[in-house]
Scaffold this active site. Structure first.
Site, mmCIF file in Angstrom:
data_model
loop_
_atom_site.group_PDB
_atom_site.id
_atom_site.type_symbol
_atom_site.label_atom_id
_atom_site.label_comp_id
_atom_site.label_asym_id
_atom_site.label_seq_id
_atom_site.Cartn_x
_atom_site.Cartn_y
_atom_site.Cartn_z
ATOM 1 N N ASN A 6 58.501 45.093 11.252
ATOM 2 C CA ASN A 6 60.107 44.414 11.181
ATOM 3 C C ASN A 6 60.558 44.137 12.498
ATOM 4 O O ASN A 6 61.099 44.842 13.287
ATOM 5 C CB ASN A 6 61.076 45.652 10.711
ATOM 6 C CG ASN A 6 62.309 45.518 10.274
ATOM 7 O OD1 ASN A 6 62.918 44.239 10.891
ATOM 8 N ND2 ASN A 6 63.205 46.220 9.630
ATOM 9 N N LYS A 13 60.110 47.351 14.822
ATOM 10 C CA LYS A 13 59.683 48.508 14.121
ATOM 11 C C LYS A 13 58.479 48.252 13.498
ATOM 12 O O LYS A 13 58.294 47.244 12.945
ATOM 13 C CB LYS A 13 60.882 48.920 13.302
ATOM 14 C CG LYS A 13 62.160 49.489 13.703
ATOM 15 C CD LYS A 13 63.156 49.973 12.784
ATOM 16 C CE LYS A 13 63.704 48.945 11.972
ATOM 17 N NZ LYS A 13 64.828 49.590 11.065
ATOM 18 N N ARG A 89 59.202 41.377 7.455
ATOM 19 C CA ARG A 89 60.691 41.130 7.198
ATOM 20 C C ARG A 89 61.083 39.541 7.883
ATOM 21 O O ARG A 89 60.660 39.663 8.775
ATOM 22 C CB ARG A 89 61.580 42.144 7.905
ATOM 23 C CG ARG A 89 63.010 41.851 7.504
ATOM 24 C CD ARG A 89 63.955 42.692 8.450
ATOM 25 N NE ARG A 89 65.217 42.474 8.161
ATOM 26 C CZ ARG A 89 66.477 42.370 9.285
ATOM 27 N NH1 ARG A 89 65.975 43.040 10.168
ATOM 28 N NH2 ARG A 89 67.394 42.232 9.116
ATOM 29 N N HIS A 178 70.320 41.408 5.172
ATOM 30 C CA HIS A 178 70.083 42.761 4.683
ATOM 31 C C HIS A 178 69.714 43.100 3.232
ATOM 32 O O HIS A 178 69.950 44.077 2.906
ATOM 33 C CB HIS A 178 71.001 43.383 5.397
ATOM 34 C CG HIS A 178 71.370 43.543 6.577
ATOM 35 N ND1 HIS A 178 72.415 43.087 7.314
ATOM 36 C CD2 HIS A 178 70.598 43.849 7.747
ATOM 37 C CE1 HIS A 178 72.409 43.123 8.638
ATOM 38 N NE2 HIS A 178 71.096 43.716 8.974
ATOM 39 N N LEU A 207 75.617 49.604 7.806
ATOM 40 C CA LEU A 207 76.189 49.603 8.889
ATOM 41 C C LEU A 207 75.137 49.805 10.177
ATOM 42 O O LEU A 207 74.773 50.979 10.275
ATOM 43 C CB LEU A 207 77.375 50.448 9.161
ATOM 44 C CG LEU A 207 78.008 50.437 7.769
ATOM 45 C CD1 LEU A 207 79.300 51.587 7.864
ATOM 46 C CD2 LEU A 207 78.776 49.079 7.722
ATOM 47 N N ASN A 209 73.726 47.707 14.265
ATOM 48 C CA ASN A 209 74.009 46.555 14.847
ATOM 49 C C ASN A 209 74.331 45.235 14.349
ATOM 50 O O ASN A 209 75.260 44.635 14.808
ATOM 51 C CB ASN A 209 72.954 46.197 16.179
ATOM 52 C CG ASN A 209 73.323 45.301 17.133
ATOM 53 O OD1 ASN A 209 74.453 45.860 17.886
ATOM 54 N ND2 ASN A 209 72.391 44.409 17.594
ATOM 55 N N ARG A 239 78.320 40.487 17.349
ATOM 56 C CA ARG A 239 78.688 39.071 16.487
ATOM 57 C C ARG A 239 80.165 39.244 15.804
ATOM 58 O O ARG A 239 80.356 40.525 15.531
ATOM 59 C CB ARG A 239 77.626 39.162 15.172
ATOM 60 C CG ARG A 239 76.369 38.483 15.828
ATOM 61 C CD ARG A 239 75.367 38.401 14.422
ATOM 62 N NE ARG A 239 74.426 39.927 14.716
ATOM 63 C CZ ARG A 239 73.491 40.152 13.743
ATOM 64 N NH1 ARG A 239 73.256 39.466 12.716
ATOM 65 N NH2 ARG A 239 72.918 41.356 14.021
ATOM 66 N N ASP A 281 76.854 49.132 21.346
ATOM 67 C CA ASP A 281 76.627 50.604 20.704
ATOM 68 C C ASP A 281 77.738 51.107 20.200
ATOM 69 O O ASP A 281 78.638 51.607 21.205
ATOM 70 C CB ASP A 281 75.661 51.176 21.734
ATOM 71 C CG ASP A 281 74.945 52.446 21.330
ATOM 72 O OD1 ASP A 281 75.602 53.113 20.269
ATOM 73 O OD2 ASP A 281 73.740 52.834 21.428
ATOM 74 N N MET A 282 77.880 51.564 18.986
ATOM 75 C CA MET A 282 79.195 52.075 18.482
ATOM 76 C C MET A 282 79.000 53.356 18.994
ATOM 77 O O MET A 282 80.018 53.937 19.341
ATOM 78 C CB MET A 282 78.991 52.185 16.893
ATOM 79 C CG MET A 282 79.979 53.039 16.176
ATOM 80 S SD MET A 282 81.495 52.419 16.583
ATOM 81 C CE MET A 282 81.532 51.280 15.350
ATOM 82 N N ILE A 330 74.532 53.133 11.989
ATOM 83 C CA ILE A 330 75.741 53.901 11.921
ATOM 84 C C ILE A 330 76.364 54.445 10.548
ATOM 85 O O ILE A 330 76.879 55.768 10.728
ATOM 86 C CB ILE A 330 77.022 52.608 12.305
ATOM 87 C CG1 ILE A 330 76.540 52.085 13.508
ATOM 88 C CG2 ILE A 330 78.192 53.066 12.171
ATOM 89 C CD1 ILE A 330 77.487 50.843 13.737
ATOM 90 N N GLU A 383 63.567 49.716 4.931
ATOM 91 C CA GLU A 383 63.248 48.293 4.480
ATOM 92 C C GLU A 383 61.707 48.096 4.841
ATOM 93 O O GLU A 383 61.202 47.417 3.844
ATOM 94 C CB GLU A 383 63.756 47.516 5.677
ATOM 95 C CG GLU A 383 65.367 47.286 5.584
ATOM 96 C CD GLU A 383 66.005 46.822 6.701
ATOM 97 O OE1 GLU A 383 66.490 45.515 6.660
ATOM 98 O OE2 GLU A 383 65.616 47.238 7.821
#
Length: 416
Positions: A6, A13, A89, A178, A207, A209, A239, A281-282, A330, A383
Site C-alpha cells: 500500500n 505499508k 493498492r 478509499h 478519516l 490524512n 487538501r 497532523d490532527m 483519525i 485495506e
C-alpha cells in the site's frame, strides 16, 4: 507467500501473508517518506523493529522493507523467491479499470494514463508496482483500485452538471476513493452487527490524512464525498475539501497564480495545514487548539462540521440510516473527533456512550448509547486484507493456494 503493498503519497505499508491468508507473517510501516522525521516500523508477531533514518523517496523505502523482511534476527523469508504473488493498492482507475486486475504491460500503460487523475497518489502507486516488478521478476502482481467500489454510484450522484460531453467524451465525473477500505469496513460492520450487509444503510467515515465519507446501501456505494480528483469533499491533512471553483478563476486572473500553483495549493497547502498554519497532523492541531490556538481550533471545527453535514445528507439520500462507522487513523484513534461528530446527530438516531467511546481499544467497537436506533461503530480498516483476498482470487488459477479464510471482522487484539 502473498506480499501486499500500500504505497501512499508519503508512506509505504506492507503485509506479508501466508498462502491461505490465515496469518500476517510480518507487517510494517515506512512513514513520512520525503519528510523530516521519517521512520520505519516492522512487526513479526510481538517483536517490533523501529528504525529512524532519512527515507528520501519510495525507492529507499522499498530497500528498507526488503531489508526488514530479510533481517538477520527477524527474518521471515530466505529470499525474494519466497514471494509468490504481490497485491497493490491503486487510487484511481478512471473509467478504464472497474475491478481488480492482473498487471501486464498494457495495464502499466493504462495506469500511467490514469496518473493525471490523482497526481498526489497514482505516481506513488505506480512506482510501487514498478519496484516490485524489478525486485521480484516473474512474480504475478495484482492491482486493486480504490475507485472500483464506487462504480455502483448512480448517474445522478456521479455526473456533474457540466456540459454532458465532458462526461461522455472525457470521463469527467465523480469517481470516489478509499473504496478498498470502505468495501472492507462495510462488510466488517455487518459482521459485528450480525446482520446481512444487504439489509443495512450506513455511512462509512474514513478519516485519516485523506478523508472519504461513503454512503453504502445494501453493500453498494451510492454516494461518496471525493469526486474527480482527490482534494474535494471533507478537508483533509493538506487538501482543501469543497470550495467554490470561482476561487480558482480569481487566483489565476486577479492574483496572477499559475495553474500549477493553484493545483499545489489545493493538494498540498490546504486542509488542516492551510487553516491551522501548523500541521497536517490532527493530533498536533488538536493539541494546539486545546492550548488556545484559534486557527487550530477553527481547523478542527471546519473538519467536524463538514463531516456532520455530509452524514446528514447521506442519511437523506438513503432514506434512513442503520449504522455510522468510523475508521482509519483519525476515525479509529480520536475519541474527541468521534464525540464531536456525533454530537447533534440525535435527529438521525445517533448518540454515543462516552464511556464506550473511550474503550474501543479494549474490544468495544459498538459505542452507541443504549437503545439508539442507529449503531455507531469504530471498525479498524484493513485495506491490505481486502487486497490480499482479491490477489488470491486472481492468481489462484495459476498458483496452487489453499482456500483463504475470509472473515472481515478482526478483533482489536489482532490489530494492535
Amino acid at each position: 507467500m502473498i506480499l501486499i503493498i500500500n504505497c501512499g503519497s508519503s508512506s509505504l505499508k506492507y503485509q506479508l501473508y501466508n498462502p491461505d491468508l490465515t496469518e500476517v507473517v510480518a507487517k510494517g510501516l515506512i512513514a513520512r517518506i520525503g519528510e523530516n522525521g521519517s521512520y520505519a516500523e516492522h512487526f513479526v508477531g510481538q517483536e517490533r523493529l523501529v528504525m529512524r533514518r532519512a527515507i528520501p523517496d519510495h525507492k529507499v523505502g522499498f530497500d528498507v522493507m526488503v531489508d526488514n523482511l530479510l533481517h538477520s534476527e527477524l527474518a521471515v523469508i530466505e529470499g525474494p523467491q519466497a514471494i509468490t504473488a504481490i497485491g497493490h493498492r491503486a487510487v484511481h482507475g478512471g473509467d478504464i479499470f472497474v475491478e481488480s486486475t492482473l498487471v501486464d504491460e498494457t495495464v502499466m500503460e493504462q495506469l500511467h494514463a490514469c496518473a493525471r487523475f490523482a497526481p498526489l497518489h497514482n505516481p506513488c502507486n505506480i512506482a510501487g508496482i514498478e519496484e516490485c516488478l524489478r525486485r521480484f521478476p516473474g512474480v504475478p502482481n495484482v492491482v486493486v483500485f480504490d475507485t472500483a467500489f464506487h462504480q455502483s454510484v448512480p448517474r445522478e450522484a456521479h455526473v456533474y452538471a457540466l456540459p454532458y460531453e465532458l462526461y461522455s467524451q472525457w470521463g469527467i465525473r465523480r469517481y470516489g476513493f478509499h473504496g478498498t477500505s470502505c468495501r472492507y469496513v462495510s462488510q466488517a460492520a455487518a459482521d459485528i452487527l450480525n446482520r446481512p450487509l444487504e439489509d443495512l444503510s450506513m455511512v462509512i467515515c474514513h478519516l485519516g490524512n485523506g478523508v472519504t465519507l461513503d454512503a453504502v446501501k445494501a453493500g453498494r456505494s451510492v454516494d461518496t464525498s471525493i469526486g474527480f480528483g482527490t482534494f474535494c469533499g471533507i478537508p483533509m491533512g493538506t487538501r482543501s475539501g469543497d470550495f467554490d471553483p470561482a476561487i480558482i478563476f480569481h487566483l489565476v486572473k486577479e492574483r496572477g497564480m499559475s495553474v500549477e500553483e493553484v493545483e499545489a495549493l489545493c493538494y498540498e497547502k490546504s486542509g488542516l495545514l492551510g487553516v491551522s498554519g501548523v500541521s497536517n497532523d490532527m493530533r498536533e492541531v488538536m493539541e494546539r487548539a486545546e492550548a488556545g490556538d484559534d486557527r487550530c481550533a477553527l481547523a478542527v471545527d471546519i473538519f467536524v462540521y463538514q463531516i456532520k453535514k455530509t452524514v446528514g445528507a447521506y442519511a437523506a439520500a438513503m432514506d434512513g440510516l442503520d449504522a455510522l462507522v468510523f475508521t482509519a487513523g483519525i476515525g479509529e484513534n480520536s475519541k474527541e473527533i468521534r464525540s464531536r461528530v456525533c454530537a447533534g446527530l440525535g435527529v438521525l438516531g445517533v448518540r454515543i456512550d462516552e464511556r464506550l467511546n473511550s474503550m474501543v481499544r479494549n474490544g468495544h467497537p459498538n459505542i452507541s448509547a443504549a437503545d439508539m436506533r442507529v449503531a455507531t461503530l469504530v471498525v479498524p480498516t484493513d485495506e491490505e486484507r481486502m487486497i490480499a483476498l482479491d490477489t488470491y482470487r486472481l492468481v489462484s488459477d495459476s498458483i496452487r493456494f489453499p482456500a483463504p479464510i475470509t472473515s472481515f471482522a478482526p478483533t482489536y487484539a489482532e490489530r494492535v
